[in-house]
Design an enzyme around this catalytic site. Structure first.
Site, short mmCIF file in Angstrom:
data_model
loop_
_atom_site.label_atom_id
_atom_site.label_comp_id
_atom_site.label_asym_id
_atom_site.label_seq_id
_atom_site.Cartn_x
_atom_site.Cartn_y
_atom_site.Cartn_z
NE ARG A 131 -2.37 0.72 3.70
CZ ARG A 131 -1.83 1.53 4.64
NH1 ARG A 131 -1.66 2.81 4.39
NH2 ARG A 131 -1.47 1.05 5.82
CE1 TYR A 191 -16.67 10.32 -17.73
CE2 TYR A 191 -15.49 10.64 -15.67
CZ TYR A 191 -16.21 9.83 -16.52
OH TYR A 191 -16.49 8.53 -16.17
CG ASP A 238 -9.16 15.32 -16.97
OD1 ASP A 238 -8.31 14.59 -17.51
OD2 ASP A 238 -10.34 14.98 -16.79
CE LYS A 241 -11.62 7.24 -20.14
NZ LYS A 241 -11.48 7.20 -18.68
#
Length: 905
Positions: free
Chosen positions: A70, A122, A197, A222
């Site tokens: 982690r 978005y 972004d 993406k």
């Protein structure tokens, strides 16, 4: 066309140090950087060609570099080093998804911080921003960030904590000047963090850190991955302080990317450059093809794209996403369903080409009214181009367009062209759009709103008793008309015929904190803006003009905060009222509702329901679909702003008056802070009744003094007053049950209401809030042969009396009663209680041609009017304003209703 990326172009990015110091190594090109995964500080002991997957949750030993996956994992460390290298970044972090990346970034904010975000985002971004606004106390301003000047008014030197940018935006591919916005933000709010972004571009085509952004994030699902076989998010930055905070948050939350996904993402990044080269080259061909057919195409590689020059100054290519409009939602649905190679999916960035309708899919979570306000077309199709052969992609798309009827073969031109019927649809849509545009010189909106009466519970409501309020047939009317001289004016015909006008550019814009679309006004008024209005444009008003002064402050306040950037409509607003001002019948709330609706309409923050498609020919039939033609979401937005205006006029209103003015009908209201359930609830099934409203015309009433006197009486005689309040509560409860009972006969209901009215008034007299004038009016209506029930309404101490008129009451008796009251120098108004709320004259005309547009108004008049043809003489003005301002109060309602169809809440 898509710019060709020079494969020899080099980037100021870190290149691995040479093994030998003998000769200097030139910087690697971007595609080489992508394919070369080297981390000098983490050499693999076995010299593996591919970074191993350290699929372990824990590591053995004490004080080692890694202890728990982690907090850190060698596979992830290799990936983060690689991402930083190709992103011009000092720090890079990878997490479980793009939205997880944004979530980590937003955790840098604290309650009370303000964030400026784009208005074309978005859908998931919009959803998360809405959540933090609702639950975390962060104020979100949605602004058109593609207009740098529109951003500036929202930048506060200390409150603005973050600016969130997308460029190109998703899905309209609008361009924000990342460098210019960052510069303006840094100059005005040095501590604000600029976030970009970059998912649409990837680091290959755009690196916002090089243009002033503090943080950049990508949905690595993406283009960075490229195969849609994993989910991941990337965060990069150059500031050490931000890097430390982000690392702490990721370690605390535990959303760092897993070893296996880190391995897959590393593999995907190696082919980023070659994939993007192929994808954007094909996207340019698809965009050019659709553009040649006459569709409205959004793609920064096209010569006519409005943001092309800015985009190519800050980016190295146009990307592989484009969108286009067909003019018809059903047609778009057929096109999307008709493709075979183009997979229907909400995402993009895959090696396979994808197609979607954002308003139905990726952006469906955004409220339809908000989508409309932000200019997001419901018919929009988004194409995400993959690496297939562009010839096959174009052939598949062409077949879908043909099968849907979007294009047809033109034998003369010997090629496919856009179908004529779709072009006609666009012309109709364009014409309808122009009707609502604030730039139209003939812009006109006509609005009305009812007043209100408190039927039961006056004064007792202050002490926790439920009040029953209902709309009345007397209404306020508001009309906007365009000016062409850069001025704004108001004309309050029924308030001393008050008129004033101001130069728009001279208004106190310096004091304005704009409220963006989809943003609510803060709970507190902006006192600095109110002061700037009163000491500036309204400094000439005297205390004798208090009613006009308050109305003007409310109107100017809303005008200033609702303006969108530099778009400031030049309009006149005229208000008329059949309601007596100051009689306790909610005239201020009715005015506030009309003013708020007018300003929301002229600023295109709300719009009326769209026209249905014509069946044949040019005739368009618009049905208001009953009394609730104005959608609830629009009513809610109007009500919020009407409440803001009411605050300006009354300081701390209950919200009852403006709610009745917007929604009509009747509601029950209980104040917060008492044992009973607080809030407002509509009384469903409320029937409309005839009432006589009589204005006592008592001057100098002091509502605060009356309320204070009742409070003092309660302190002095607690038991007696408590009994009165309990009795009034029982009356309200009984009235509410009776009004909502669908099985109670109307005659029985009228009898019950009549008895409750008399009993309620008796208790109000005991509280000391009546007035001799009200008692005189009551005695006149109670006298034989009338025997009618009357009580005060509103604050008391004068004001207005309400008298219930039974259905079978003699018309002769009614005429005599009205005459008797008028002889006593009181003003009687015969009206109804319980009618419709907010009304807007339908913006769509029926059975109307341009040649019929003459000064005399006929049924079916359009609001705002269509642009007259050149043959119509200029002197034959079609504006409503001249007749509206000169119309007598007695004729006003009938005249307004005869103008055409009204849409009502």
């Amino acid at each position: 066309m898509t710019p060709v990326i020079d494969p020899k172009m080099t980037y100021d990015l870190p290149t691995p140090d040479p093994e030998s110091p003998v000769r200097t190594r030139k910087p690697y090109r971007f595609s080489t950087l992508c394919a070369t995964v080297e981390n000098p500080s983490q050499k693999d002991q076995y010299g593996s060609s591919s970074v191993p997957i350290y699929q372990t949750a824990t590591f053995k030993g004490v004080a080692g570099e890694y202890d728990y996956s982690r907090s850190g994992n060698p596979t992830r460390s290799h990936l983060e080093h690689h991402v930083a290298k190709i992103s011009s970044a000092a720090h890079a972090f990878v997490v479980s998804s793009g939205m997880a990346a944004l979530d980590v970034i937003l955790r840098l904010l604290k309650p009370g911080d303000e964030i400026i975000a784009g208005d074309d985002l978005y859908g998931g971004t919009n959803r998360l921003l809405t959540y933090i606004k609702t639950h975390m106390g962060v104020i979100v301003h949605h602004v058109d960030t593609t207009d740098t000047q529109a951003v500036i008014p929202f930048i506060h030197p200390t409150k603005t904590a973050m600016v969130l940018l997308e460029s190109p935006t998703n899905p309209l591919l609008k361009i924000a000047d990342l460098a210019a916005v960052a510069k303006e933000v840094k100059e005005r709010a040095p501590n604000a963090i600029v976030v970009a972004d970059n998912t649409m571009m990837s680091p290959y085509l755009q690196r916002p850190l090089e243009h002033g952004s503090d943080i950049v994030y990508d949905s690595a699902t993406k283009y960075l991955s490229g195969h849609h076989d994993l989910m991941a998010g990337v965060i990069t930055c150059n500031r050490d302080d931000i890097g430390k905070q982000i690392a702490f948050i990721i370690n605390s939350v535990g959303n760092a990317l897993t070893p296996i996904d880190s391995f897959l993402l590393l593999r995907g990044i190696k082919t980023l450059a070659v994939r993007m080269d192929r994808q954007q080259a094909s996207a340019g061909q698809v965009a050019t093809y659709l553009h040649s057919l006459g569709f409205s195409v959004h793609y920064p590689g096209l010569p006519d794209h409005p943001g092309r020059d800015i985009h190519h100054r800050i980016a190295d290519g146009s990307g592989a996403v484009l969108s286009f409009e067909t003019g018809d939602k059903e047609l778009s649905e057929k096109i999307v369903a008709g493709t075979h190679l183009w997979g229907i999916s909400v995402s993009f960035g895959c090696v396979n080409s994808l197609i979607s309708m954002p308003c139905v899919m990726s952006h469906a979570s955004i409220d339809p009214a908000v989508r409309a306000a932000r200019g997001l077309p419901e018919d929009l199709i988004r194409l995400c181009v993959g690496i297939e052969d562009p010839t096959d992609l174009l052939d598949d798309l062409e077949h879908a367009l043909i099968d849907a009827g979007a294009i047809e073969f033109d034998a003369v031109q010997n090629k496919y062209v856009r179908a004529r019927k779709t072009q006609a649809g666009d012309i109709l849509a364009s014409a309808i759009g122009k009707l609502n545009t604030k730039d139209s010189k003939e812009l006109e909106w006509f609005i009305s709103s009812p007043g209100k009466v408190i039927l039961f519970g006056e004064h007792a409501v202050v002490h926790g008793v439920t009040a029953i309020a209902a709309s009345v047939g007397l209404r306020c009317y508001g009309l906007t008309t365009a000016r062409e001289d850069r001025k704004i004016s108001v004309h309050f015909t029924d308030i001393d015929n008050f008129y004033a006008e101001w130069d728009i550019d001279q208004l106190p814009w310096h004091a304005v904190r704009p409220v963006a679309i989809n943003e609510h006004h803060p709970e507190e008024l902006d006192s600095a803006l109110v002061d700037a209005i009163t000491s500036g444009p309204l400094s000439h008003l005297t205390q004798d003009q208090s009613h006009a002064r308050g109305a003007a402050i409310a109107f100017l306040y809303m005008y200033l905060v609702l303006a969108r950037g530099d778009t400031r409509p030049a309009i006149n607003f005229t208000a008329r009222s059949t309601l007596p001002v100051g009689a306790g019948l909610g005239s201020s709330a009715s005015f506030s509702t009309c003013a708020a609706t007018a300003l929301l309409l002229v600023n295109k923050r709300i719009s009326m329901p769209s026209l249905p498609k014509p069946a044949t020919g040019e005739h368009v039939h618009f049905s208001h679909q009953g009394r609730r033609a104005i959608p609830p979401l629009i009513a809610e937005e109007v009500n919020r702003w009407a409440f803001v205006a009411e605050k300006i006029l009354h300081g701390n209103p209950s919200g009852v008056d403006n709610s009745v003015a917007v929604y009509g009908g009747a509601l029950a209201y209980t104040r917060a802070g008492f044992e009973r359930k607080s809030g407002m609830e509509p009384i469903t099934g409320f029937k409309s009744f005839r009432f006589l409203l009589t204005n006592s015309k008592v001057p100098g009433r002091n509502t605060k003094a009356l309320v204070a006197a009742v409070g003092q009486k309660k302190a002095n005689e607690p038991e007696a007053v408590a009994n009165i309040l309990t009795a009034i509560q029982s009356i309200s409860d009984e009235a509410r049950r009776a009004l909502a009972d669908p099985e109670m006969a109307r005659g029985e209901l009228l009898s019950v209401l009549s008895a409750l009215i008399r009993e309620n008034h008796t208790h109000l007299v005991s509280l000391g809030v009546s007035h001799p004038s009200l008692e005189q009016i009551r005695e006149a209506t109670l006298a034989s042969p009338y025997d009618l029930s009357t009580k005060l309404t509103g604050a008391g101490g004068g004001g207005c009396a309400v008298t219930l008129i039974p259905d079978d009451f003699s018309e002769e008796h009614l005429r005599n009663l009205l005459s008797n009251i008028a002889e006593q120098k009181y003003d009687p108004y015969l009206t109804t209680v319980g009618g419709s709320g907010l009304g807007v004259l339908s913006p769509y005309a029926e059975h109307r041609t341009v040649s019929s547009v003459r000064p005399a108004r006929v049924a079916g008049q359009v609001t705002p009017p269509q642009t007259p043809s050149p043959e119509v003489d200029a002197k034959d003005s079609t504006e409503l304003r001249p007749a509206f301002e000169l119309m007598s109060v007695e004729q006003l309602t009938e005249w307004a209703e005869g103008l055409g169809k009204w849409l009502y809440v």
